[in-house]
Design a protein around this motif. Sequence first.
Motif, short mmCIF file in Angstrom:
data_model
loop_
_atom_site.label_atom_id
_atom_site.label_comp_id
_atom_site.label_asym_id
_atom_site.label_seq_id
_atom_site.Cartn_x
_atom_site.Cartn_y
_atom_site.Cartn_z
N GLU A 294 -4.91 -10.08 -20.54
CA GLU A 294 -5.23 -11.22 -21.66
C GLU A 294 -4.46 -12.36 -21.44
N ASN A 295 -3.37 -12.36 -20.84
CA ASN A 295 -2.39 -13.66 -20.85
C ASN A 295 -2.45 -14.18 -19.36
N PRO A 297 -5.29 -15.77 -17.58
CA PRO A 297 -6.59 -16.45 -17.37
C PRO A 297 -6.79 -17.00 -16.04
N ALA A 300 -7.44 -14.55 -13.42
CA ALA A 300 -8.68 -13.92 -13.81
C ALA A 300 -9.87 -14.90 -13.04
N THR A 301 -9.56 -16.10 -13.17
CA THR A 301 -10.35 -17.37 -12.35
C THR A 301 -10.42 -17.02 -10.95
N SER A 481 2.37 -12.90 -19.29
CA SER A 481 1.89 -12.58 -18.04
C SER A 481 2.83 -12.14 -17.16
#
Length: 521
Positions: A294-295, A297, A300-301, A481
């Motif tokens: 969740e930390n 992003p 994730a991209t 992260s």
Amino acid sequence: MQIAFARAFDKRASTLVLCFSGFATNPKFFAHLACDIPACNIAICYDYRDLAQVDSRLGLCNKSSLESTFLPPVLRDLQELIDRHRHCILVGFSLGVAVAARVIGAIDRAGAFRHSIAINGTPLGIDTRYGIHPRIYARTLEYFDVREFARAFFGSDDVAEITARAKAMKSPIMRGFNGDFSTLFGNVLECKQELQALQRFCQAWGECSASKSGESRAGVHFTHAIISSRDMIFSPMILESTFSHTHTQCHSIDAPHYVFGSFTSWGKLLGICVPKVDSSSGARFWEARQSYTENAPIQATMRQNLMRLLLSHAKGREFEKVFEFGAGVGDFSVLLQENLAYTHFVCNDINNHASILQARLKPKTRVAIFDMHDIKNQPLCLERFDLIASNACLQWLNAKEILESVVPMLASGGLLLLGSFGARTCYEVREILGIGLEYMELEDLCELLQELGLEIVESGSETLKLDCGSALGVFRHFRASGVNSLSGNALNKSKILAYQARFGGKITYEPVYLLAKQPKP
């Protein structure tokens, strides 16, 4: 089977040394060894008289993963112990090598141990070719004499000499010793009970194995073997023969069967095989394993962009074997498995995320826990893969060294899919604090891969800005992260204020994407 700790259990320790002792070798035989490994718990498994109860629950010929609810309490405890440590090292001694091979092969979540060390023992234990010959073992059991066993165990006929050696190393095993070896190993009845349990265990384990190789029949691949030249219980020639056809590194030393008497600490013993038992590498990601997804992003991209890149060129291709390195907690692994047709999937990480990965990924996923800088010493490097993928990991490694090792693992026509970072990544931190990673530019990556014989299918980069609200938010983002590479003294209030004044709460990332191909002959 019982479990004891060499010292009080440390809940904050990140490293676990799990030792399966040999026959009649209880924890006092290891008590003289100092624990000089940082942040380490040392657990010792011993007393195998109840092995029949343990083994009947495992299912002798079924090596598939087992539900914790069906395991005996001692094995559930072992599984939980393994899962809570970042680095796990397996040590098997004498017949404990065979017990470790079977038990850990069944309960380990597919690869939690970075190093597995067999000391004066083989994975089959009792075997005509790869262990103590069954006839010799049966004769030992029938006519067991504790004094004769002590002679072979310590490598000496002289009680006075054995006692002198023990006193020299200040071993508690000889405290109050009066020449009666049953005070060390137990009485004859107890010893025979344990010998019988080990005999049945090894026989049953051997019978359900169909492979020709003693090592390949075992449930655990041992990365290292320590072989004593003066071993009078396991023949050094048998030990060398057992491990000669595997990727096991053999280390010969001048010692008797009881090798632990020649060392003063666990670090010195394991240092024969593993020069640096623990490492800070990857520690920040272990600490952030619960908060990473969740930390992160940007990552994730990146994995979404990598997936689109791969699918645009793979065009429905079915992959026989896929290897992902730097899998972390499995975010990219899940995406790969959801979108690709494949037969075998192997994922790696330096940290023991095996329990998390096995819970998230599809059945029969193989997890391999090791440092990618050690890939050349892993059996995995001999395999060939149709796809090798990695996201947001290469920047933490020696990229040139890793790619030189990984590219030969590609099958003909195989694809290499990489997501990493360019030089503009976190330039704000470098400007204010003067520290940061050394990033390899995309052009240099492409050039290196071409020199290694690959064709560049597609490559590109982008610049992304992340707004964390404040300078303090930026550094909290790093910590959550796992990407915080700051030293303890690098950050202070004045530098946070300087960052706030210069950049506010923003941080820059430069993801780079690359798809390359191994040409067909």
